[in-house]
Design an enzyme around this catalytic site. Structure first.
Site, short mmCIF file in Angstrom:
data_model
loop_
_atom_site.label_atom_id
_atom_site.label_comp_id
_atom_site.label_asym_id
_atom_site.label_seq_id
_atom_site.Cartn_x
_atom_site.Cartn_y
_atom_site.Cartn_z
N TYR A 92 5.42 24.31 -21.57
CA TYR A 92 5.58 23.22 -20.57
C TYR A 92 5.09 21.67 -21.38
O TYR A 92 4.06 21.65 -21.76
CB TYR A 92 4.47 23.37 -19.57
N PRO A 141 11.04 22.13 -2.74
CA PRO A 141 10.18 22.73 -1.73
C PRO A 141 10.75 23.33 -0.44
O PRO A 141 11.80 22.83 -0.22
CB PRO A 141 9.19 21.72 -1.47
N1 LIG Z 1 6.41 32.94 -14.87
C1 LIG Z 1 7.37 31.91 -14.69
O1 LIG Z 1 8.37 32.13 -14.86
C2 LIG Z 1 7.05 30.68 -13.88
C3 LIG Z 1 8.22 29.70 -13.52
C4 LIG Z 1 7.82 28.66 -12.68
C5 LIG Z 1 6.70 28.54 -12.24
N2 LIG Z 1 5.56 28.98 -12.86
C6 LIG Z 1 4.12 28.79 -12.52
O2 LIG Z 1 3.94 28.91 -10.96
C7 LIG Z 1 3.39 27.54 -10.62
C8 LIG Z 1 3.90 27.32 -9.37
O3 LIG Z 1 5.08 26.97 -9.44
P1 LIG Z 1 5.95 25.64 -9.25
O4 LIG Z 1 4.76 24.55 -9.52
O5 LIG Z 1 6.88 25.78 -10.11
O6 LIG Z 1 6.37 25.60 -7.77
P2 LIG Z 1 5.60 25.39 -6.26
O7 LIG Z 1 4.31 25.48 -6.48
O8 LIG Z 1 6.51 26.33 -5.62
O9 LIG Z 1 5.99 23.97 -5.90
C9 LIG Z 1 5.61 22.83 -6.50
C10 LIG Z 1 6.74 21.81 -5.90
O10 LIG Z 1 6.22 21.47 -4.78
C11 LIG Z 1 5.68 20.18 -4.53
N3 LIG Z 1 4.47 20.16 -3.59
C12 LIG Z 1 3.32 20.69 -4.03
N4 LIG Z 1 2.29 20.59 -3.02
C13 LIG Z 1 2.97 19.98 -2.08
C14 LIG Z 1 2.71 19.82 -0.76
N5 LIG Z 1 1.32 19.96 -0.41
N6 LIG Z 1 3.55 18.92 -0.02
C15 LIG Z 1 4.73 18.65 -0.46
N7 LIG Z 1 5.19 19.02 -1.59
C16 LIG Z 1 4.30 19.68 -2.34
C17 LIG Z 1 5.45 19.86 -5.93
O11 LIG Z 1 5.61 18.21 -5.96
P3 LIG Z 1 4.45 17.26 -6.24
O12 LIG Z 1 4.16 17.22 -7.74
O13 LIG Z 1 5.07 15.91 -5.70
O14 LIG Z 1 3.40 17.58 -5.31
C18 LIG Z 1 6.67 20.39 -6.62
O15 LIG Z 1 7.70 19.67 -6.37
C19 LIG Z 1 3.84 26.63 -11.74
O16 LIG Z 1 2.96 25.42 -11.63
C20 LIG Z 1 3.83 27.47 -13.10
O17 LIG Z 1 2.35 27.47 -13.55
C21 LIG Z 1 5.59 30.47 -13.73
#
Ligand SMILES: NC(=O)c1ccc[n+]([C@@H]2O[C@H](COP(=O)([O-])OP(=O)(O)OC[C@H]3O[C@@H](n4cnc5c(N)ncnc54)[C@H](OP(=O)(O)O)[C@@H]3O)[C@@H](O)[C@H]2O)c1
Length: 286
Positions: A61, A218
């Site tokens: 990342y 989202p």
């Molecule tokens: N193993 C894998 O292959 C893999 C792949 C992807 C991700 N991951 C891990 O999984 C974690 C979670 O996934 P993710 O962060 O990609 O996606 P997520 O948690 O599903 O969603 C993140 C998105 O939602 C928004 N968001 C978060 N809280 C919100 C709220 N209360 N209201 C409105 N929008 C909101 C964020 O924007 P804002 O920043 O504006 O809040 C961001 O755009 C990652 O951080 C990473 O550590 C792992």
């Protein structure tokens, strides 16, 4: 009263079921530094102050950015903090995602994670299958797991997890090593792992959905919005509460770069959904 279990086992520790995913702290496209480093550091410190003890990250990342931010914000770490990383990919100079899946690359990736986080040992390292970048596909993971097992024997890893994997791969891995957690894409609208989650629960293995809120775009659902409005909470809180109620072995790592969204997401642990509401939400995935 909310009777939902608040913790689940992850490696050597029971962690709160609401953790934090650090991927959103890097720049656009998970590439380069954040626009506002101070805000990123605040999100991490707020998470710890609010009791979060499970942070998901990776050295790819940024690359390196989120690990360096985590160290800058939180080092020396609370004794009970579980930082989980993942290995299997690397970035090119334009931010493209490449496989880095040879035993040598995996070993180097673990060493890089340790150095950038300032740790001597990683609590959990997820082997992120790169047989296909976007979907789990069948295929042997033995050489990769052997590399991680060797690192465990050297004391650089305490527990091994898996990411982007099929049930067959999980079962094959379990013949080689204990598995602390499985991290696959899963949320209200993507329920392909329903059976796997139930099976992992029966084995006492944590399931950590990535994209719990839908990821870079989202979740958008009129049904979800209507439920949230009826409960006077936000759609993202309902999406997280649904996951917490879905199965006790689910640990959440919602990602955000916003202190306000972090607060909102963490409050989901106090939101109990009635069976009627859960049944309504279940239709989102159908
Ligand atoms: N193993 C894998 O292959 C893999 C792949 C992807 C991700 N991951 C891990 O999984 C974690 C979670 O996934 P993710 O962060 O990609 O996606 P997520 O948690 O599903 O969603 C993140 C998105 O939602 C928004 N968001 C978060 N809280 C919100 C709220 N209360 N209201 C409105 N929008 C909101 C964020 O924007 P804002 O920043 O504006 O809040 C961001 O755009 C990652 O951080 C990473 O550590 C792992």
């Amino acid at each position: 009263m909310n009777t939902i279990a608040q913790t689940y086992r992850l490696g050597d520790r029971d962690v709160g079921r609401l953790g934090y995913g650090a991927m959103q702290l890097a720049g656009p496209g998970v590439f380069g530094p954040p626009a506002d480093e101070g805000r990123a550091i605040q999100v991490l410190r707020d998470a710890i102050d609010a009791g979060v003890r499970h942070i998901d990250t990776s050295d790819f990342y940024g690359p390196h950015t989120t690990n360096q931010l985590i160290k800058k914000a939180l080092y020396p770490y609370p004794d009970d903090l579980v930082i989980v990383t993942k290995v299997g990919a690397r970035r090119d100079a334009q931010g493209g995602w490449l496989s880095a899946f040879t035993p040598q690359e995996l070993t180097r990736a673990v060493e890089d994670n340790l150095r950038h986080l300032g740790l001597e040992s990683m609590e959990v390292v997820n082997l992120r299958s790169m047989l296909d970048v976007h979907h789990p596909v069948e295929g042997a993971l033995e050489p990769q797991l052997e590399a991680l097992i060797a690192l465990k024997e050297r004391g650089l890893i305490r527990h091994i997890g898996l990411s982007n994997v099929t049930p067959t791969q999980v079962k094959a891995a379990l013949k080689m090593t204990p598995v602390a957690c499985v991290q696959n894409l899963y949320n209200l609208a993507h329920r392909q792992d329903d059976d796997l989650i139930a099976w992992l629960a029966s084995e006492g293995i944590a399931y950590v959905p990535f994209f719990p809120l839908g990821g870079f775009s989202p979740l958008q659902s009129d049904r979800l919005n209507a439920v949230a409005a009826s409960l006077n909470v936000t759609p993202m809180q309902v999406a997280l509460a649904w996951l917490l109620q879905r199965s006790p072995n689910i640990l959440l790592i919602p990602g955000t770069s916003s202190p306000e969204h972090l607060r909102e997401n963490l409050a989901a642990k106090d939101l109990a959904l009635t069976p009627d509401v859960v049944a309504e939400l279940d239709k989102v995935g159908g």
